[in-house]
Structures are given as C-alpha cells and as structure tokens.
Design a protein around this motif. Structure first.
Motif, PDB file in Angstrom:
ATOM      1  N   THR A  91       0.836  -1.197   0.000  1.00  0.00           N
ATOM      2  CA  THR A  91       0.000   0.000   0.000  1.00  0.00           C
ATOM      3  C   THR A  91       0.873   1.250   0.000  1.00  0.00           C
ATOM      4  O   THR A  91       1.811   1.357   0.781  1.00  0.00           O
ATOM      5  CB  THR A  91      -0.924   0.011   1.240  1.00  0.00           C
ATOM      6  OG1 THR A  91      -1.705  -1.174   1.214  1.00  0.00           O
ATOM      7  CG2 THR A  91      -1.826   1.229   1.240  1.00  0.00           C
ATOM      8  N   GLY A  92       0.597   2.148  -0.912  1.00  0.00           N
ATOM      9  CA  GLY A  92       1.350   3.390  -1.018  1.00  0.00           C
ATOM     10  C   GLY A  92       2.538   3.319  -1.961  1.00  0.00           C
ATOM     11  O   GLY A  92       3.142   4.331  -2.266  1.00  0.00           O
ATOM     12  N   ALA A  93       2.888   2.125  -2.443  1.00  0.00           N
ATOM     13  CA  ALA A  93       3.984   1.984  -3.398  1.00  0.00           C
ATOM     14  C   ALA A  93       3.426   2.069  -4.815  1.00  0.00           C
ATOM     15  O   ALA A  93       2.212   2.183  -5.015  1.00  0.00           O
ATOM     16  CB  ALA A  93       4.700   0.649  -3.186  1.00  0.00           C
ATOM     17  N   HIS A  94       4.315   1.979  -5.791  1.00  0.00           N
ATOM     18  CA  HIS A  94       3.872   2.054  -7.185  1.00  0.00           C
ATOM     19  C   HIS A  94       2.927   0.905  -7.541  1.00  0.00           C
ATOM     20  O   HIS A  94       2.000   1.083  -8.323  1.00  0.00           O
ATOM     21  CB  HIS A  94       5.079   2.047  -8.124  1.00  0.00           C
ATOM     22  CG  HIS A  94       4.713   2.286  -9.548  1.00  0.00           C
ATOM     23  ND1 HIS A  94       4.282   3.508 -10.021  1.00  0.00           N
ATOM     24  CD2 HIS A  94       4.675   1.445 -10.607  1.00  0.00           C
ATOM     25  CE1 HIS A  94       4.016   3.414 -11.305  1.00  0.00           C
ATOM     26  NE2 HIS A  94       4.245   2.173 -11.695  1.00  0.00           N
ATOM     27  N   PHE A  95       3.144  -0.275  -6.950  1.00  0.00           N
ATOM     28  CA  PHE A  95       2.275  -1.425  -7.170  1.00  0.00           C
ATOM     29  C   PHE A  95       1.660  -1.853  -5.841  1.00  0.00           C
ATOM     30  O   PHE A  95       2.281  -1.724  -4.799  1.00  0.00           O
ATOM     31  CB  PHE A  95       3.060  -2.615  -7.748  1.00  0.00           C
ATOM     32  CG  PHE A  95       3.696  -2.335  -9.074  1.00  0.00           C
ATOM     33  CD1 PHE A  95       2.930  -2.277 -10.228  1.00  0.00           C
ATOM     34  CD2 PHE A  95       5.059  -2.125  -9.172  1.00  0.00           C
ATOM     35  CE1 PHE A  95       3.509  -2.024 -11.453  1.00  0.00           C
ATOM     36  CE2 PHE A  95       5.657  -1.873 -10.399  1.00  0.00           C
ATOM     37  CZ  PHE A  95       4.880  -1.811 -11.535  1.00  0.00           C
ATOM     38  N   ASP A  96       0.429  -2.383  -5.907  1.00  0.00           N
ATOM     39  CA  ASP A  96      -0.196  -2.944  -4.710  1.00  0.00           C
ATOM     40  C   ASP A  96       0.459  -4.264  -4.338  1.00  0.00           C
ATOM     41  O   ASP A  96       0.623  -4.593  -3.172  1.00  0.00           O
ATOM     42  CB  ASP A  96      -1.694  -3.170  -4.931  1.00  0.00           C
ATOM     43  CG  ASP A  96      -2.422  -1.876  -5.275  1.00  0.00           C
ATOM     44  OD1 ASP A  96      -2.052  -0.814  -4.718  1.00  0.00           O
ATOM     45  OD2 ASP A  96      -3.329  -1.922  -6.106  1.00  0.00           O
ATOM     46  N   SER A  97       0.839  -5.035  -5.348  1.00  0.00           N
ATOM     47  CA  SER A  97       1.502  -6.313  -5.145  1.00  0.00           C
ATOM     48  C   SER A  97       2.256  -6.669  -6.417  1.00  0.00           C
ATOM     49  O   SER A  97       1.790  -6.374  -7.513  1.00  0.00           O
ATOM     50  CB  SER A  97       0.476  -7.412  -4.834  1.00  0.00           C
ATOM     51  OG  SER A  97       1.104  -8.655  -4.668  1.00  0.00           O
ATOM     52  N   VAL A  98       3.430  -7.271  -6.265  1.00  0.00           N
ATOM     53  CA  VAL A  98       4.131  -7.823  -7.409  1.00  0.00           C
ATOM     54  C   VAL A  98       3.933  -9.332  -7.383  1.00  0.00           C
ATOM     55  O   VAL A  98       3.857  -9.941  -6.328  1.00  0.00           O
ATOM     56  CB  VAL A  98       5.625  -7.426  -7.440  1.00  0.00           C
ATOM     57  CG1 VAL A  98       5.764  -5.945  -7.717  1.00  0.00           C
ATOM     58  CG2 VAL A  98       6.339  -7.800  -6.160  1.00  0.00           C
ATOM     59  N   ILE A  99       3.805  -9.923  -8.556  1.00  0.00           N
ATOM     60  CA  ILE A  99       3.400 -11.314  -8.702  1.00  0.00           C
ATOM     61  C   ILE A  99       4.624 -12.202  -8.909  1.00  0.00           C
ATOM     62  O   ILE A  99       5.668 -11.761  -9.373  1.00  0.00           O
ATOM     63  CB  ILE A  99       2.435 -11.450  -9.907  1.00  0.00           C
ATOM     64  CG1 ILE A  99       1.322 -10.401  -9.852  1.00  0.00           C
ATOM     65  CG2 ILE A  99       1.866 -12.856 -10.010  1.00  0.00           C
ATOM     66  CD1 ILE A  99       0.353 -10.549  -8.725  1.00  0.00           C
ATOM     67  N   LEU A 115      -0.110  -6.082  -9.488  1.00  0.00           N
ATOM     68  CA  LEU A 115      -1.456  -5.539  -9.290  1.00  0.00           C
ATOM     69  C   LEU A 115      -1.336  -4.066  -8.942  1.00  0.00           C
ATOM     70  O   LEU A 115      -0.538  -3.679  -8.084  1.00  0.00           O
ATOM     71  CB  LEU A 115      -2.173  -6.264  -8.157  1.00  0.00           C
ATOM     72  CG  LEU A 115      -2.530  -7.725  -8.411  1.00  0.00           C
ATOM     73  CD1 LEU A 115      -3.149  -8.324  -7.157  1.00  0.00           C
ATOM     74  CD2 LEU A 115      -3.472  -7.863  -9.588  1.00  0.00           C
ATOM     75  N   LYS A 116      -2.127  -3.253  -9.626  1.00  0.00           N
ATOM     76  CA  LYS A 116      -2.205  -1.827  -9.350  1.00  0.00           C
ATOM     77  C   LYS A 116      -3.665  -1.434  -9.392  1.00  0.00           C
ATOM     78  O   LYS A 116      -4.351  -1.686 -10.385  1.00  0.00           O
ATOM     79  CB  LYS A 116      -1.390  -1.042 -10.393  1.00  0.00           C
ATOM     80  CG  LYS A 116      -1.446   0.451 -10.195  1.00  0.00           C
ATOM     81  CD  LYS A 116      -0.765   0.857  -8.908  1.00  0.00           C
ATOM     82  CE  LYS A 116      -0.751   2.380  -8.763  1.00  0.00           C
ATOM     83  NZ  LYS A 116      -0.373   2.782  -7.434  1.00  0.00           N
ATOM     84  N   ASP A 117      -4.152  -0.862  -8.321  1.00  0.00           N
ATOM     85  CA  ASP A 117      -5.562  -0.484  -8.238  1.00  0.00           C
ATOM     86  C   ASP A 117      -6.476  -1.660  -8.575  1.00  0.00           C
ATOM     87  O   ASP A 117      -7.443  -1.526  -9.326  1.00  0.00           O
ATOM     88  CB  ASP A 117      -5.866   0.710  -9.149  1.00  0.00           C
ATOM     89  CG  ASP A 117      -5.055   1.930  -8.780  1.00  0.00           C
ATOM     90  OD1 ASP A 117      -4.822   2.146  -7.574  1.00  0.00           O
ATOM     91  OD2 ASP A 117      -4.648   2.670  -9.694  1.00  0.00           O
ATOM     92  N   ARG A 118      -6.118  -2.835  -8.058  1.00  0.00           N
ATOM     93  CA  ARG A 118      -6.881  -4.081  -8.222  1.00  0.00           C
ATOM     94  C   ARG A 118      -6.942  -4.577  -9.657  1.00  0.00           C
ATOM     95  O   ARG A 118      -7.772  -5.379 -10.016  1.00  0.00           O
ATOM     96  CB  ARG A 118      -8.289  -3.937  -7.665  1.00  0.00           C
ATOM     97  CG  ARG A 118      -8.323  -3.611  -6.214  1.00  0.00           C
ATOM     98  CD  ARG A 118      -9.736  -3.420  -5.771  1.00  0.00           C
ATOM     99  NE  ARG A 118      -9.930  -4.135  -4.521  1.00  0.00           N
ATOM    100  CZ  ARG A 118     -11.039  -4.089  -3.843  1.00  0.00           C
ATOM    101  NH1 ARG A 118     -12.057  -3.402  -4.299  1.00  0.00           N
ATOM    102  NH2 ARG A 118     -11.140  -4.747  -2.716  1.00  0.00           N
ATOM    103  N   ARG A 119      -6.071  -4.077 -10.509  1.00  0.00           N
ATOM    104  CA  ARG A 119      -6.029  -4.513 -11.908  1.00  0.00           C
ATOM    105  C   ARG A 119      -4.674  -5.127 -12.194  1.00  0.00           C
ATOM    106  O   ARG A 119      -3.647  -4.624 -11.755  1.00  0.00           O
ATOM    107  CB  ARG A 119      -6.273  -3.334 -12.839  1.00  0.00           C
ATOM    108  CG  ARG A 119      -7.648  -2.702 -12.605  1.00  0.00           C
ATOM    109  CD  ARG A 119      -7.879  -1.548 -13.483  1.00  0.00           C
ATOM    110  NE  ARG A 119      -8.128  -2.055 -14.844  1.00  0.00           N
ATOM    111  CZ  ARG A 119      -8.289  -1.278 -15.876  1.00  0.00           C
ATOM    112  NH1 ARG A 119      -8.220   0.021 -15.756  1.00  0.00           N
ATOM    113  NH2 ARG A 119      -8.521  -1.800 -17.053  1.00  0.00           N
ATOM    114  N   LEU A 120      -4.677  -6.197 -12.979  1.00  0.00           N
ATOM    115  CA  LEU A 120      -3.440  -6.848 -13.378  1.00  0.00           C
ATOM    116  C   LEU A 120      -2.696  -5.954 -14.358  1.00  0.00           C
ATOM    117  O   LEU A 120      -3.275  -5.390 -15.277  1.00  0.00           O
ATOM    118  CB  LEU A 120      -3.729  -8.209 -14.011  1.00  0.00           C
ATOM    119  CG  LEU A 120      -2.512  -9.053 -14.351  1.00  0.00           C
ATOM    120  CD1 LEU A 120      -1.703  -9.372 -13.095  1.00  0.00           C
ATOM    121  CD2 LEU A 120      -2.945 -10.345 -15.026  1.00  0.00           C
ATOM    122  N   SER A 121      -1.422  -5.815 -14.134  1.00  0.00           N
ATOM    123  CA  SER A 121      -0.581  -4.982 -14.969  1.00  0.00           C
ATOM    124  C   SER A 121       0.728  -5.734 -15.202  1.00  0.00           C
ATOM    125  O   SER A 121       0.942  -6.794 -14.638  1.00  0.00           O
ATOM    126  CB  SER A 121      -0.312  -3.655 -14.245  1.00  0.00           C
ATOM    127  OG  SER A 121       0.511  -2.826 -15.013  1.00  0.00           O
TER     128      SER A 121
END
Length: 133
Positions: A91-99, A115-121
């Motif tokens: 939270t607060g980073a460029h990505f919400d999670s890295v896969i 994941l960024k803003d709940r969307r796969l990127s």
C-alpha cells in the motif's frame, strides 16, 4: 511447489528450505551439482519466496519475496546480500503487489506482473541497477 532455472553454464537456481533449530527458512540457492549449492539471498529470516526464479549467465537470480506484508522483485547474487530491488508491492507503493515468476534476460532487464488499483498490470523491461549483468 517451487520451480528451477538453468543458465548456459549449467548453474541451477532454486528456492530451497533449510532448518535452523526448529525454524524452517527459505533462501535462493545456486549450484551446478558438483558441490553443495550456496544460498545467495543473504541471511534468511522472515522472508518467504514465491514460485519461479530465473538465473542469468552471470549467475544473478530474479525472484519474488515477501517480508512483513510487502512483496518485492529482486535480483540476487552472485554473493549473499548482493541484490538490487527492482519493484515493491505494498500500500502506497507504485504497485499494490508484485506477482511471482519474474523474468530476467542476460542484459539484466527484468519483467514481471503486478497488481495496481486491483487490476493486473505488467512492467516494461526494467534494467537492473547492476551494470555487470
């Protein structure tokens, strides 16, 4: 279930588990089968690794790890505690999670899903900070 990777010299990278006292820990290991593999992800602790590693011809390994709720894509090695942070997911980073399952080529360019803003990127190729790759 962890996956392995092999480079053109026959070096193999994998996530291995070992036990110190009664604590099971994970590390990135590299070996060629001629002697015991060495762990290159520094002192193990509360770090957990996800599936999928990839080793370059310069024996650097792309892997995803988790520490205290944050996910990281890092390039490890070839020596313990020798790593570059490529991306962070929290939270607060460029990505919400890295896969899991980052990929790296022999130029040190890393790609990964996130994941960024709940969307796969996915990332464009990101050059490792170590120019010796």
């Amino acid at each position: 279930e962890h996956e392995v990777s092999i480079n053109d010299s026959g070096k193999v990278a994998f996530i291995g588990q070992w036990t110190i006292s009664t604590t099971s820990l994970e590390s990135v290991f590299v070996g060629a089968g001629l002697s015991d593999p060495i762990h290159i992800s520094g002192f193990p602790g509360s770090r957990n690794f996800a599936n999928g590693v990839q080793i370059t011809n310069s024996n650097r390994v792309a892997a995803r790890d988790l520490i205290s709720g944050a996910s990281f894509i890092r390039i490890w090695g070839p020596n313990a505690e020798d790593y570059d942070d490529i991306a962070r997911g929290v939270t607060g980073a460029h990505f919400d999670s890295v896969i899991a399952r980052p990929s790296v080529n022999n130029l040190g360019q890393v790609v990964f899903s996130a994941l960024k803003d709940r969307r796969l990127s996915w990332s464009p190729p990101i050059r490792s900070l170590d120019s010796t790759n």
